[in-house]
Design a protein around this motif. Structure first.
Motif, short mmCIF file in Angstrom:
data_model
loop_
_atom_site.label_atom_id
_atom_site.label_comp_id
_atom_site.label_asym_id
_atom_site.label_seq_id
_atom_site.Cartn_x
_atom_site.Cartn_y
_atom_site.Cartn_z
N GLY A 70 0.67 -1.47 -0.03
CA GLY A 70 0.08 -0.12 0.07
C GLY A 70 0.82 1.51 -0.01
N ALA A 71 2.00 1.03 0.86
CA ALA A 71 2.94 2.37 1.02
C ALA A 71 3.64 2.65 -0.38
CB ALA A 71 3.95 2.36 2.01
N THR A 72 3.73 1.62 -1.20
CA THR A 72 4.70 1.68 -2.51
C THR A 72 3.50 2.33 -3.39
OG1 THR A 72 6.00 -0.34 -2.03
CG2 THR A 72 5.65 0.42 -4.23
N GLY A 73 2.46 1.95 -3.49
CA GLY A 73 1.58 2.38 -4.30
C GLY A 73 1.37 4.05 -4.08
N ALA A 74 1.42 4.40 -2.72
CA ALA A 74 0.97 5.69 -2.37
C ALA A 74 2.23 6.58 -2.86
CB ALA A 74 0.94 5.89 -1.06
N TYR A 75 3.79 6.08 -2.63
CA TYR A 75 4.80 6.77 -2.91
C TYR A 75 4.98 6.72 -4.50
CZ TYR A 75 6.03 5.86 2.02
OH TYR A 75 6.20 5.84 3.28
#
Length: 434
Positions: A279-284
């Motif tokens: 999820g964090a990778t998608g946001a970053y």
């Protein structure tokens, strides 16, 4: 009328929109950038350690401390200017200095951060960068510098913000362990605008590095999923086979259920381990893309744009992360379907067993009924035998006047007694059943 009461955090929330201003950067200057991420679950780290580390740096220069619980700080430290920010998983330090060093990207620029202070960091360096801001008169002079500073094969350079500046980088780590960015502003470019571009470059590098952590996780997950998929396929094949001879007691289904539960547990563990990182990778990734878009790039002497570099080098990594996430979701769905199919198979088998049991009970009930009827018939015979004997004693005195023998009298009484006994038992049976 009662006075209007403000929400207790109204001003805090409103000021948050203005809490992280862009720095003002001289047209000739340099910057050292550092991003530190705590080990393990960085999102739940002890943020007081970040603050203590910042204060230790400020104390080196005798600078003022930030407000309690501050998530950002800007202020002078000696002859430099510091910008500090605390984010969900990391903290960043950017130190700006006036003037450019004689040697481009001199590693001495990073000496602004003392070595013993770096060694005491509450985490690990996720990225660091040296940024050179230098006004250059001509494009030819810019190209000469870029060719001397960066690898030509991976060099990305572009006009940004309506050609107010030229930015460049090869996104490689140099021998000192830092990324390098060059910024060439036009003479009329304002300091705030230069500061915005420098801030965007730092954000692009940081969020790029943070999102690449998802690639490490994705590669590990893909290997685990390959093994899980093989085992899941074996379980599905076993489910499609008929139970072997001698295993009609559900033992095979119990074994398959254990396998599915074990695989489901492993899949759920993978989901738990990767859910936040993916999820964090998608946001970053979205932030990297957005930060590049706001630069409003145009081509500089045929060089690849930052967006083109990301499309060729960065986007495939992000697609790998997304593919791993989809694969994990797909395996989880397959495991759930396998459990449903096994449950259905067990239910059908149980229904067949129940049907066979009911048929067996029907046959037993039929046999019991027949046996009962046989016993009832024998009972009629036995009772009639004794009743006929009693009836004989009752009619014997009347036989001699009538001229009848005992045999003839018994022959006449036998059907009457048997019929009477049968009707009596039948009536009694109906009475009890009713």
């Amino acid at each position: 009328m009662a006075p209007l009461i403000d929400h207790p955090r109204r001003y805090e929330l409103a000021n948050e929109l203005h809490a992280r201003p862009f720095p003002s950067v001289e047209r000739a200057g340099r910057a050292a950038y550092l991003a530190i991420r705590a080990k393990g679950d960085a999102a739940r780290r002890d943020r007081s350690l970040d603050r203590a580390h910042l204060i230790a740096l400020l104390d080196r220069y005798g600078a003022a401390h930030p407000a309690p619980d501050a998530t950002h700080f800007m202020g002078p430290i000696g002859k430099y200017h510091l910008k500090w920010e605390s984010h969900t998983e990391f903290v960043t330090y950017t130190v700006f200095a006036e003037g450019v060093a004689d040697r481009a990207f001199d590693k001495g620029t990073f000496d602004i951060f003392p070595q013993d202070w770096l060694d005491a960091a509450p985490g690990q360096r996720i990225t660091s960068a040296l940024i050179r801001i230098e006004p250059v008169d001509s494009h030819d002079a810019m190209l000469e510098r870029l060719h001397g500073w960066f690898e030509r094969e991976s060099l990305a350079a572009a006009h940004v913000l309506d050609e107010a500046l030229v930015v460049a980088s090869d996104f490689r780590i140099d021998e000192a362990g830092h990324m390098r960015f060059a910024v060439f502003p036009r003479p009329d470019t304002g300091e705030r605008r230069i500061g915005r571009v420098v801030q965007r470059l730092c954000e692009i590098e940081t969020y790029k590095a943070m999102s690449m952590l998802g690639l490490v996780q994705a590669r590990k997950v893909v290997g685990d999923l390959a093994q899980i998929e093989m085992e899941l396929s074996r379980v599905m094949s076993a489910m499609s086979d008929e139970a072997p001879e001698g295993r009609k007691d559900g033992g095979m289904e119990d074994g398959l259920l254990d396998d599915i539960l074990r695989l489901s547990t492993r899949i759920e563990a993978l989901v738990t381990q990767t859910n936040f990182r993916f999820g964090a990778t998608g946001a970053y990734e979205a932030i990297v893309t957005q930060r590049i878009e706001v630069l409003r790039e145009t081509r500089f002497h045929g060089r690849q744009l930052f967006s083109e570099f990301m499309m060729r080098r960065y986007d495939p990594a992000m697609r790998t992360v997304k593919a791993a996430e989809r694969q994990l979701d797909g395996v989880a769905e397959r495991a759930a379907r396998a459990a449903d199919l096994l449950r259905t198979k067990v239910d059908v088998a149980r229904q067949a067993q129940n049907q066979a049991l009911l048929s067996s009970m029907d046959r037993r009930a039929d046999l019991q009924l027949r046996l009962q009827e046989t016993v009832e018939g024998l009972s009629v015979v036995a009772i009639s035998y004794y009743a006929l004997g009693l009836a004989g004693y009752a009619v014997y005195p009347f036989l001699e006047p009538l001229g009848l023998s005992k045999g003839l009298a018994l022959a006449i009484l036998t059907p009457v007694v048997v019929l009477t006994m049968w009707l009596g038992l039948r009536r009694l049976k109906k009475h009890h059943l009713g």
